[in-house]
Design a protein around this motif. Structure first.
Motif, short mmCIF file in Angstrom:
data_model
loop_
_atom_site.label_atom_id
_atom_site.label_comp_id
_atom_site.label_asym_id
_atom_site.label_seq_id
_atom_site.Cartn_x
_atom_site.Cartn_y
_atom_site.Cartn_z
N ARG A 171 0.86 -1.19 0.00
CA ARG A 171 0.00 0.00 0.00
C ARG A 171 0.89 1.24 0.00
NH1 ARG A 171 -5.37 0.95 1.76
NH2 ARG A 171 -5.42 -1.25 2.27
N ASP B 148 -9.36 2.09 -1.36
CA ASP B 148 -10.71 1.91 -0.80
C ASP B 148 -11.47 0.82 -1.54
OD1 ASP B 148 -10.30 3.92 1.10
OD2 ASP B 148 -11.17 5.48 -0.17
N GLN B 149 -11.40 0.81 -2.87
CA GLN B 149 -12.07 -0.24 -3.65
C GLN B 149 -11.45 -1.59 -3.36
OE1 GLN B 149 -10.80 -2.12 -6.69
NE2 GLN B 149 -12.74 -3.23 -6.65
N ASP C 107 -7.25 1.40 -6.49
CA ASP C 107 -7.70 2.36 -5.49
C ASP C 107 -7.81 1.61 -4.17
OD1 ASP C 107 -9.22 5.01 -4.74
OD2 ASP C 107 -10.44 3.31 -4.03
N GLY D 222 -3.11 5.94 -0.78
CA GLY D 222 -4.41 5.54 -1.33
C GLY D 222 -4.35 4.57 -2.48
N ASP E 229 -9.86 -2.61 -0.57
CA ASP E 229 -10.28 -3.07 0.76
C ASP E 229 -11.74 -3.52 0.75
OD1 ASP E 229 -7.75 -2.44 1.69
OD2 ASP E 229 -8.38 -0.58 2.67
N ALA E 230 -12.59 -2.79 0.05
CA ALA E 230 -14.01 -3.15 -0.02
C ALA E 230 -14.18 -4.49 -0.72
CB ALA E 230 -14.80 -2.06 -0.75
#
Length: 132
Positions: A85, A112-113, A110, A88, A115-116
């Motif tokens: 990582r 956030d994407q 990305d 971001g 991790d989701a």
């Protein structure tokens, strides 16, 4: 522009325990790299129910095994990638591939994407386990 990761949990079969399938930008990457009859990482190891597994990206780079050919990794080599990582962004780079296979490019997701998607796949895996 970021790459897009999709993770699927494939049910156990006659030869392999439940394992993962990865699509990056719609393309299945493990099957391409390990060949027919190979497998992705075992779901229990890559997405353990008790915590974060090796796919979870941190600031520390680590090599993660993503696949094995039908003849086993001890014979022809494993598919592995360095996951790291950078604020971001989650980067998959420095691929090692089984013998006679093409090396994959660097992929940037990305964070956030990414991790989701891992959270969604872990939830799907837990649902598979609880319905047995």
């Amino acid at each position: 522009m970021f790459n897009r990761l999709e993770v699927s949990v494939l049910p156990p079969g006659p030869r392999w325990a439940a394992h993962l399938q990865f699509r990056i930008d719609g393309e299945e990457v493990v099957a391409e790299a390990v060949g027919e009859g190979g497998r992705g990482p075992f779901a229990q190891e890559a997405l353990p129910g008790h915590g974060r597994g090796p796919l979870w990206a941190t600031g520390e780079a680590r090599r993660v095994e993503l696949g094995e050919p039908a003849c086993t990794g001890g014979c022809c080599g494993y598919l592995s990638v360095v996951v790291q990582r950078h604020r971001g962004i989650v980067e998959w780079s420095d691929w090692q591939v089984p013998a006679d296979r093409a090396r994959l490019p660097v992929f940037c997701f990305d964070a956030d994407q990414y991790d989701a998607e891992l959270t969604r796949a872990l939830t799907a895996r837990r649902c598979q386990i609880s319905t047995k």
